[in-house]
Structure formats: C-alpha cells, structure tokens
Design a protein around this motif. Sequence first.
Motif, mmCIF file in Angstrom:
data_model
loop_
_atom_site.group_PDB
_atom_site.id
_atom_site.type_symbol
_atom_site.label_atom_id
_atom_site.label_comp_id
_atom_site.label_asym_id
_atom_site.label_seq_id
_atom_site.Cartn_x
_atom_site.Cartn_y
_atom_site.Cartn_z
ATOM 1 N N GLN A 9 42.851 50.534 31.330
ATOM 2 C CA GLN A 9 43.224 49.504 30.350
ATOM 3 C C GLN A 9 41.995 48.944 29.633
ATOM 4 O O GLN A 9 40.980 48.678 30.274
ATOM 5 C CB GLN A 9 43.899 48.339 31.055
ATOM 6 N N GLN A 108 52.087 44.939 42.533
ATOM 7 C CA GLN A 108 51.168 44.467 41.488
ATOM 8 C C GLN A 108 51.803 43.391 40.631
ATOM 9 O O GLN A 108 51.119 42.494 40.151
ATOM 10 C CB GLN A 108 50.713 45.644 40.606
ATOM 11 N N LYS A 112 50.035 40.016 39.954
ATOM 12 C CA LYS A 112 49.602 39.686 38.595
ATOM 13 C C LYS A 112 50.372 38.523 37.982
ATOM 14 O O LYS A 112 49.891 37.896 37.048
ATOM 15 C CB LYS A 112 49.703 40.916 37.683
ATOM 16 N N ASP A 149 44.767 50.880 44.655
ATOM 17 C CA ASP A 149 45.788 49.933 44.161
ATOM 18 C C ASP A 149 46.902 50.630 43.379
ATOM 19 O O ASP A 149 47.940 50.028 43.134
ATOM 20 C CB ASP A 149 45.131 48.834 43.303
ATOM 21 N N GLN A 150 46.685 51.871 42.998
ATOM 22 C CA GLN A 150 47.705 52.579 42.219
ATOM 23 C C GLN A 150 48.601 53.473 43.068
ATOM 24 O O GLN A 150 49.509 54.121 42.543
ATOM 25 C CB GLN A 150 47.043 53.415 41.114
ATOM 26 N N LYS A 195 40.120 43.016 45.879
ATOM 27 C CA LYS A 195 39.680 44.104 45.020
ATOM 28 C C LYS A 195 38.871 43.544 43.846
ATOM 29 O O LYS A 195 39.216 42.513 43.294
ATOM 30 C CB LYS A 195 40.947 44.835 44.538
HETATM 31 MG MG MG Z 1 44.501 47.177 37.426
#
Ligand code: MG
Length: 332
Positions: A9, A108, A112, A149-150, A195
Amino acid sequence: RPRVLSGIQPTADSFHFGNYLGALRQWVDLQDEYQPFFFIADLHAITVEQDPKVLRDRTLRAAAQLIAMGIDPERSAIFVQSQVPEHAQLGWVLQCLTGFGEARRMTQFKDKSAKGGEGAASVGLFTYPILQAADILLYRPAYVPVGEDQRQHLELTRDLAQRFNSRYKKTFRLPEPYILKATAKITDLQDPTAKMSKSASSPSGIVEMLDDPKVSAKKIRSAVTDSDAVVRFDPETKPGVSNLLTIYSALTGRPIDDLEAAYEGRGYGDLKKDLAEVVIDFVTPFLERTLELLDDQTYLTEVLRRGAEQAGAVARATLSDVYQRVGFVAAG
Ligand code: MG
Ligand code: ATP
C-alpha cells in the motif's frame, strides 16, 4: 514459469524495515525463477481517508522504492492497482461468494478499526481482504510473498478460490503464501511485541527506508530492550533484543548464533551501535537511488504503464473466464 504476485500500500512516504525484510526482499529474490507481478495497492489505501495529492505522490514514491531495492522492470510487471480495473471487477464477484460471518473473522479489521470504532470504519476496510483475494487470484500465482500478518488473508483467498472452483468450474489456482520465518514479523522498536506498521507505529518505533540514515541509526540506538543485558535470541522473554538480532542477521547474513557469540559478555550498547552502522550502510545507497529515480517521473510513469499493460492482459483473460462461468452474457 509459474507466477508470483504481491502488493504494497502507498500509505506512507517510505516503506519500512518490516515491509522490506518481511516481504519486499523476497519479491526481489523470486524474480529470477518466477514470472513476477508486483503492484502498488492504491485501491486498498483509500479504505482509510487519503489526501489525493499525497496519495498520488506516495504511489510514485512506492514505484521508485521498488525499483531502487532491486525489482527490475525488465523482468517484473510493476503496476498500480487502479490501472487494472479487473481487480475491482473480480472483487465484486468474490464479495458475493463470501459469507458476512466469514469476513467478520478477519482480525486485521478488528485491529485497524479499533481506534475510531467499528461504526466509523469504512465498508471498504471491512471487505478489503476480499479485494485482496481478487488481486491474487486474477494472476493464478503459485506463491504470494508476504509477512505473517497476511497469512489469514491468504487462507481466505484459498477458501474463495476453492469455493468458486467447486461451484462453477476449476478456474483459480490455489496460491501458497511465501513467508520467511526468520523475518515474518519485524516488531516496533518501542513496542517490541507489536508489528512494525506504517499506520500504527510511532515515528520512533519504525525504521523507514527513506529516513535520514542518521535518524534511523538513532532510532536503533534508542530501541527498547530489557534489563538483563544478555544478548540472546528469545522472542518470548526478550522481544526487543531478539528483534534487533533478527534485523542484524537479515541485513548482514550472519547467523543469529554467531551474533550471540560475538556479543557475549558485552552490553546492548555495542550491539546497537554496530547495528546502527549496518543500517546506515544499507539505507544510504538505497536512499540515493530512490531520489535519482524520483527525478525522472516520465520513466516511472512509463514503467507503470508497461506494467499495467502486462498485468491487464493476464487479468482480462481470467476475468473473462469468470464472467462466462458465472453466467454473464458477453458483450456482442
Ligand atoms: Mg498492513
Ligand atoms: P499498514 O499499517 O498501512 O497496513 P503495513 O506496514 O502493514 O502498512 P502493507 O502495505 O499493509 O504495510 O504491507 C506490505 C507488506 O509488508 C505485506 O506483505 C505485509 O505482510 C508486510 N509487512 C508489513 N509489516 C510487516 C512487519 N512488521 N514484518 C514483516 N512483514 C511486514
């Protein structure tokens, strides 16, 4: 050659060490053996509010950084997500295959949206893992190099691929995450159990690739460690020191054992001072190269145009299969 695909991103002026060691360095390495597609995820960036001018600027900065770190536009398609409309188009089809409860389980979103509360978060932030599944599946890649994290999003991607394949006809390849254990989660220098993140880390917790190298060195020297002063790798009880050892080892190729032995009987000060030097040597040429590339926006735009052309050809073919299988009437 099998394909690899991944994205990043444009949500900050600079990538950080977590991005680089966790994912981008693997992008560079995989270029030789695979057919690579790498994209700048501007559709994902707008899941939270972005200033249009800043977003445009960061997108070009992202392209410059990718090339500066070794992504070769002659071998890899580097493109901007919004320039390949099939991402959004397949995203819609996959949204219609995803259960609401299934989307809800994505951690996430919880992380987020925690700050402003779920009610204030955009629907796009909620559904972005499904768009991410579309990003991946369009290219039928064998591997997707990402950070830890993915992993959950890759699981969702595989579930959706399988669901589509069994509901209609085998269309998608089930992609494998490519996650390097040693660097899968680089942590925040000030909060070493969290993270390192573009959006969540404080400035002192994050080492940015394009920061003034002296500033990065200072951040390393001020990293949070612990009070027992023994240089030993143990992420459970010594997360701060272990993170520094991880970064040190990744940048120099020296095994962690060697580093532990080299710093035996010495304090954290020495370790930090030496790592700070390693970091300066690593980021200085990268910074210079990126600035050079940013001076030639015509070149960058041309690389991205070619990338979008290559990606678009693959994406159009996949989407056309999908539309036909779903039952959409082809334009005459
Ligand atoms: Mg990210
Ligand atoms: P944001 O906070 O805006 O989500 P980010 O720092 O997580 O930004 P992304 O663009 O979301 O960056 O992720 C790009 C790639 O970097 C992904 O493959 C992701 O898994 C990886 N990555 C991000 N942070 C880390 C980290 N701390 N350690 C290892 N890999 C990371």
